[in-house]
Design an enzyme around this catalytic site. Structure first.
Site, short mmCIF file in Angstrom:
data_model
loop_
_atom_site.label_atom_id
_atom_site.label_comp_id
_atom_site.label_asym_id
_atom_site.label_seq_id
_atom_site.Cartn_x
_atom_site.Cartn_y
_atom_site.Cartn_z
N THR A 129 0.91 -1.39 -0.04
CA THR A 129 0.03 -0.01 0.01
C THR A 129 0.77 1.22 -0.12
O THR A 129 1.00 2.24 -1.00
CB THR A 129 -0.86 0.05 1.29
OG1 THR A 129 -1.64 -1.25 1.27
CG2 THR A 129 -1.96 1.22 1.34
N GLU A 143 8.23 10.59 9.42
CA GLU A 143 7.07 11.33 9.38
C GLU A 143 5.64 10.41 9.19
O GLU A 143 4.77 10.69 9.77
CB GLU A 143 7.19 12.54 8.26
CG GLU A 143 6.08 13.38 8.28
CD GLU A 143 6.01 14.30 9.55
OE1 GLU A 143 4.80 13.93 10.19
OE2 GLU A 143 6.78 15.26 9.65
N LYS A 176 2.31 5.04 18.23
CA LYS A 176 2.34 6.50 17.58
C LYS A 176 2.29 7.50 18.65
O LYS A 176 3.29 8.52 18.65
CB LYS A 176 1.13 6.63 16.72
CG LYS A 176 0.98 5.92 15.43
CD LYS A 176 -0.35 6.02 14.74
CE LYS A 176 -0.33 5.10 13.36
NZ LYS A 176 -1.65 4.97 12.99
#
Ligand code: NDP
Ligand code: HSE
Length: 437
Positions: free
Chosen positions: A13, A128, A204
């Site tokens: 993906t 990022e 995260k």
């Protein structure tokens, strides 16, 4: 100027999205980076599956062909998981290559080791895309907000679980069906329990907390609770009381340490973040100078994530000839300036609560419950008793508390569940006002 050569690990993906965006926007990206960013090799497991997308790009099934290739300047790790991703990243660093990764599991678990190795070798590791998909939240925290003492941050940082909660609320869809849709759309992790049990969000949050507070990555100390036990009933009661339920990652500086927690949370529906739906992500950051700032965008999917991967590639391309000591530190703070502020155990966290319990519709029941709460030093903000359903003798009681300490709530819940007038378990969902003051 000579092109910078990139090797891709993975063409799924995100890898596929990255190759597509690099090809489609090649001219603009070159004008921005100052030189061409050229993908020269990619590793996959299934050559046949990748052939159509790769075109004339050379493929290999051995990822070490990429990390050991002397022509490659930047290795982009997009295979996911811990191994062989960790070994490949460390080998790339050992070979003097810069690394870009979207792998939050890897960064949250082995970031301290990886950044130390990169520091020693004078190479960059950019990540990022690992947090909040296409939203440049790492850049915002590390650079844009660098003047601030960060007080807290709270984010919807898992697209799959937000997509599931939204579809359940808006369409009354069943949990399992929506999860299948999220998988088909490429949002979910290889193991979707990471999404629905809050583990991906905790990865995260671990990364964000390190950058916000200048602490090492401490994933093992994050409190993690997912959305799998939420019922439609609670979503509906929350709405009746003026709240939305979201899976939030919260990192907050408290007096005795740092709160690091992921759990379903009631948020007032008037807050912008309460209206972030589908696979979209949003992160609220409160800095002492700037106040509250909100970052919003697509949190998952091929091209939104590729947007962040390519931004890192451009950054690394611009900076790779810079003196390593003058680059932005991996975790925003200089590596020898990380703090040892402790992560608070969940028992010490302070927040407000939504409690739902089922009790017999008899005189004195409410008095027993409110006495237990008062004895535990918990003050009640609102209380609703629902009408009993036709022919039933039990009713749902919903309580909202003011801010209190988690251990008091645990003690009170144990006492309430022991009452013979209360049936079953008490449902507890934490509640955050997320006010800017
Ligand atoms: P996919 O499963 O779609 O793609 C993984 C790719 O890696 C495939 O091309 C696969 O090859 C290849 N691969 C896996 N293991 C190996 C190996 N040992 N050697 C060579 N190639 C290998 O994953 P995603 O693209 O969704 O995710 C990639 C990373 O990005 C993960 O860390 C994920 O957490 C992260 N991420 C994903 C987002 C998303 O929206 N999907 C958003 C943000 C981050 P093959 O197909 O041949 O098996
Ligand atoms: N599975 C992740 C999510 C992908 O749903 O948010 C983006 O990190």
């Amino acid at each position: 100027m000579k092109p910078i050569n990139v090797g891709l690990l993975g063409l799924g993906t995100v890898g596929g999205g990255t190759l597509t965006v690099l090809r489609r926007n090649a001219e603009e990206i070159t004008r921005r980076a100052g030189r061409e960013i050229r993908v020269v090799r990619a590793a996959v497991r299934d050559l046949e599956k990748a052939k159509a997308l790769a075109g004339d790009l050379p493929l290999t099934i051995n990822p070490f062909d990429v990390v050991d290739d002397p022509e490659i300047d930047i290795v982009v790790e997009l295979i996911g998981g811990l191994e062989p991703a960790r070994e490949l990243v460390l080998q790339a660093i050992h070979n003097g290559k810069h690394v870009v990764t979207a792998n939050k599991h890897l960064v949250a678990k082995y970031g301290n080791e990886i950044f130390a190795a990169a520091q020693a070798k004078g190479v960059m590791v950019a990540f990022e895309a690992a947090v909040a998909g296409g939203i440049p939240i790492i850049k915002a925290l590390r650079e844009g907000l660098t003047a601030n003492r960060i007080e807290w941050l709270a984010g919807i940082i898992n697209g799959t679980s937000n997509f599931i909660l939204t579809e359940m609320r808006d369409k009354g869809a069943a949990f399992a069906d929506v999860l299948k849709q999220a998988q088909a759309l490429g949002y979910a992790e290889a193991d979707p329990t990471f999404d629905i049990e809050g583990i991906d969000a905790a990865h995260k949050l671990t990364i964000l907390s390190a950058i916000a507070f200048g602490i090492p990555m401490q994933f093992d100390k994050a409190y993690t609770e997912g959305i799998s036990k939420l019922t439609r009933e609670d979503v509906q009661y929350a709405e009746e009381l003026g709240y939305r339920i979201k899976l939030l990652g919260i990192a907050r500086r408290a007096e005795a340490g740092i709160e690091l927690r992921v759990h379903p949370t009631l948020i007032p529906e008037r807050r912008l973040i309460a209206n972030v739906d589908g696979a979209m992500n949003a992160v609220l950051v409160k800095g002492d100078a700037v106040g509250s700032t909100l970052y919003y965008g697509a949190g998952a999917g091929a091209e939104p994530t590729a947007s962040a991967v390519v931004a890192d590639l451009v950054d690394v391309t611009r900076l790779h000839t810079a003196d390593p000591h003058h680059r932005v530190p991996h975790l925003a703070f200089q590596p020898d300036q990380l703090s040892d502020t402790p992560i608070l155990p969940m028992d010490e966290v302070r927040t407000a609560y939504y409690l739902r319990l089922r009790a017999f519709d008899r005189p004195g029941v409410l008095a027993d419950i409110t006495r237990i709460l008062a004895d535990s030093n918990i003050s009640i903000d609102a209380m609703v008793q629902k009408e009993p359903a036709e022919g039933e003798v039990q009713v749902n009681i919903i309580l909202l508390t003011h801010i209190t300490v988690e251990k008091n709530v645990n003690a009170a819940i144990a006492k309430i569940e022991a009452l013979d007038t209360v049936a079953g378990k008490v449902m507890r969902i934490r509640l955050e006002e997320l006010a800017s003051k």
